[in-house]
Design an enzyme around this catalytic site. Structure first.
Site, PDB file in Angstrom:
ATOM      1  N   ASP A  45       1.174  -1.229   0.038  1.00 38.43           N
ATOM      2  CA  ASP A  45       0.151   0.052  -0.069  1.00 38.43           C
ATOM      3  C   ASP A  45       0.613   0.650  -0.191  1.00 38.43           C
ATOM      4  OD1 ASP A  45      -2.470   0.357   0.427  1.00 38.43           O
ATOM      5  OD2 ASP A  45      -2.185   1.679   2.446  1.00 38.43           O
ATOM      6  N   GLU A  67      14.580 -15.278   0.269  1.00 39.25           N
ATOM      7  CA  GLU A  67      15.112 -16.648   1.169  1.00 39.25           C
ATOM      8  C   GLU A  67      13.853 -17.708   1.498  1.00 39.25           C
ATOM      9  OE1 GLU A  67      15.768 -15.416   5.176  1.00 39.25           O
ATOM     10  OE2 GLU A  67      16.713 -14.146   4.925  1.00 39.25           O
TER      11      GLU A  67
HETATM   12  C1  GLC Z   1      -4.032   3.142  -0.763  1.00 33.24           C
HETATM   13  C2  GLC Z   1      -5.443   1.667  -0.607  1.00 33.24           C
HETATM   14  C3  GLC Z   1      -7.254   2.895  -0.434  1.00 33.24           C
HETATM   15  C4  GLC Z   1      -6.601   3.609   0.883  1.00 33.24           C
HETATM   16  C5  GLC Z   1      -5.148   4.140   0.821  1.00 33.24           C
HETATM   17  C6  GLC Z   1      -4.349   4.693   2.459  1.00 33.24           C
HETATM   18  O1  GLC Z   1      -4.436   4.458  -2.137  1.00 33.24           O
HETATM   19  O2  GLC Z   1      -5.170   2.273  -1.750  1.00 33.24           O
HETATM   20  O3  GLC Z   1      -7.969   2.184  -0.236  1.00 33.24           O
HETATM   21  O4  GLC Z   1      -7.510   3.917   1.199  1.00 33.24           O
HETATM   22  O5  GLC Z   1      -4.059   3.609   0.477  1.00 33.24           O
HETATM   23  O6  GLC Z   1      -4.148   3.759   2.872  1.00 33.24           O
END
Ligand code: GLC
Length: 555
Positions: free
Chosen positions: A207, A272
């Site tokens: 993310d 690993e």
């Molecule tokens: C990313 C995710 C989104 C979330 C953001 C914060 O963009 O896809 O859904 O709100 O990160 O974590």
């Protein structure tokens, strides 16, 4: 030797709260997913990516994690996760989980400890606490805006009730950013990675992979584009990607060079483990040459191609993005990925039905201009057929195989995406693409769960699109996806190579091995290239390919 599985995989994104509900509380869960895995095998995908199911107060639908190594009771238990991955593997499906390293929940024990500890303490050093500026420290430490609207800083209150330091959150107030220069944070995430690798996951979707490191000294942003950051991540204009500026020398919070060292560490760890474990970056970084830096041979394996997702329904724009995507990924030996929808954007069956294709709104509400549903679906089917003919790896978002539109008339009072409130109700946000899936047209809640409850209401249009209405129905969107995925696998298109075939300006034609893919983005019918017709996204008219239609031919 066959290439690593992820190089050509079709990955299906599951948004757990909206996929299938086993316990009847109206929110999808892990047992619900396990029960529906056979449908995904029938669809013909290779892997699943699960959006977060970790312990979380759900302030950003689980992208606010309070415990990275446990399942939220809303979704089930660790035992349910083990059952899910065991069954998926038995069925031949790989499983990728979401990793949210930029920020935790404010309810994470580390953040709670930080709040309880004094300024300058080791507890606070895991996050980005700073003194405010101006008289009494009343102003935030810098001018950074939150992606969801409002400032990226929130002030804390000290134990004696007086105003304290501020902490940084690029997203919601309840999502404090970690300080990734702190070795403790790095060690903790290596532990988290090991935890899930040991449980058998095949990879991680990382993310906001472009945000972990911030510029030294946290300097103010200076460009208008970035001060107005609402327009960058979730409402990026389409086309040349000009508004997607999560990169570049002027940005103090996005795409800093220091992030790469983190992914090199992670890559060493993944290597690993046996069995081609992988990482895919979610990084709204532009231009593509900057994005390619995330997929150098010793870093991540893939990155989402948001420039492709952002391209308007325009042949020249799509051709340009396909070419540059392949070129930059080839330059680092990474597979190109393709994507049209996910849980953060308006579903492509609605996006392509908007009158102004240069806009990509952050959600659509009842009082906004409504997309043309028929045109949108027609183009979406063509766009998907075009995408699945491309070499590389493709990402599908749950429900697109049913041709689901965005819920464009959701009651504003029901909106849960923090974007809606934080933007002062200017941006509708992402709830409209996160509606519980319709499985059975005649069941309560369209078969989402046993009780008919759904955490967001389904629009009327979903009934006719329920899965059971489409299985075995010639010409249905589901059958189109199934046929395309089967052919893609049979013909090994994911491992192929693209060669453009000269065409009219509004037509895209390429060959990938023995298959010719053609898409007509113009206003009139076009003749088909030679070959036997394998698939078409819509009916031919007098043997010609009508507008907004794509086809695959062989031989
Ligand atoms: C990313 C995710 C989104 C979330 C953001 C914060 O963009 O896809 O859904 O709100 O990160 O974590």
């Amino acid at each position: 030797m066959s290439p690593e599985w992820w190089r050509n995989a079709v990955v299906y994104q599951i948004y757990p709260r909206s996929f299938a509900d086993a316990d009847g509380d109206g929110v999808g869960d892990l047992p619900g997913i396990t029960g529906r895995l056979p449908a995904l095998v029938e669809l013909g995908v290779d892997a699943l990516w699960l959006s977060p199911f970790y312990r979380s107060p759900q302030a950003d639908a689980g992208y606010d994690v309070a415990d990275y190594c446990d399942v939220d009771p809303l979704f089930g238990s660790l035992a349910d996760f083990d059952a899910l991955i065991g069954q998926a593997h038995r069925l031949g499906l790989k499983v990728i989980v979401d990793l949210v390293p930029n920020h935790s929940s404010d309810e994470h024990p580390w953040f709670q400890a930080a709040l309880a500890a004094p300024a300058g303490s080791p507890e606070r050093a895991r996050y980005l606490f700073r003194d405010g500026v101006g008289p009494g420290g009343n102003e935030p430490p810098n001018n950074w805006p939150s992606v969801f609207g409002g400032p990226a800083w929130t002030r804390t209150t000290d134990a004696d009730g007086s105003p304290g330091q501020w902490y940084l959150h690029l997203f919601d107030t309840k999502q404090p950013d970690f300080d990734w220069t702190n070795p403790e944070v790095r060690a903790e995430f290596l532990r988290v990675l090991r935890f899930w690798l040991d449980r058998g996951v095949d990879g991680f979707r990382v993310d906001v992979a472009n945000a972990l490191i911030k510029a030294d000294g946290l300097p103010d942003v200076t460009s208008d584009a970035e001060t107005n950051m609402m327009s960058t991540i979730l409402t990026a204009t389409s086309g040349a990607g000009d508004a997607i500026v999560h990169s570049g020398p002027t940005s103090p919070m996005w795409d800093q060079d220091g992030v790469h060292e983190i992914y090199r560490d992670w890559r060493r760890l993944l290597d690993e483990y046996p069995g081609d474990r992988m990482m895919v970056a979610e990084a709204w970084v532009s231009p593509l040459s900057r994005l390619a830096r995330y997929v150098r041979p010793d870093e991540m394996h893939q990155a989402f191609n948001f420039e492709y997702l952002s391209a308007p329904w325009d042949a020249a724009a799509i051709l340009a993005v396909i070419d540059s995507s392949i070129a930059v990924n080839d330059s680092v030996g990474a597979p190109t990925t393709w994507v049209l929808s996910n849980h953060d954007v308006v579903r492509h069956a609605s996006r392509f039905g908007l009158a102004d294709l240069t806009l990509r709104p952050n959600g659509i509400g009842a009082t906004d201009d409504q997309p043309d549903a028929v045109l949108g679906l027609r183009r979406a089917r063509a766009a998907t057929l075009l995408m699945l003919g491309l070499p590389g790896s493709a990402y599908l978002y749950q429900g697109e195989e049913l041709g689901l539109p965005e819920h464009t008339a959701l009651d504003d009072d029901l909106r849960q995406d923090p974007t809606w409130m934080r933007s002062g109700q200017l941006e509708r946000g992402r709830d409209g693409c996160r509606i519980p899936l319709p499985w059975e047209a005649d069941a309560p809640g369209l078969g989402f769960g046993p009780t008919g409850r759904t955490w967001l209401p389904q629009p009327e249009s979903y009934s006719a699109l329920a899965r059971d209405r489409q299985v075995g129905v010639n010409g249905s969107t589901l059958e189109l996806y199934r046929a395309a995925l089967a052919t893609r696998r049979e013909r090994d298109l994911g491992n192929g190579a693209l060669r453009w075939v000269p065409s009219a300006p509004s037509v895209l034609t390429f060959s990938n091995g023995p298959v010719t893919v053609i898409a007509n983005l113009g206003d009139g019918p076009v003749p088909l290239p030679p070959g036997e017709l394998l698939l078409a996204s819509g009916e031919l008219v007098d043997g010609a390919l009508p507008p907004d239609t794509a086809a695959w031919l062989v031989g």
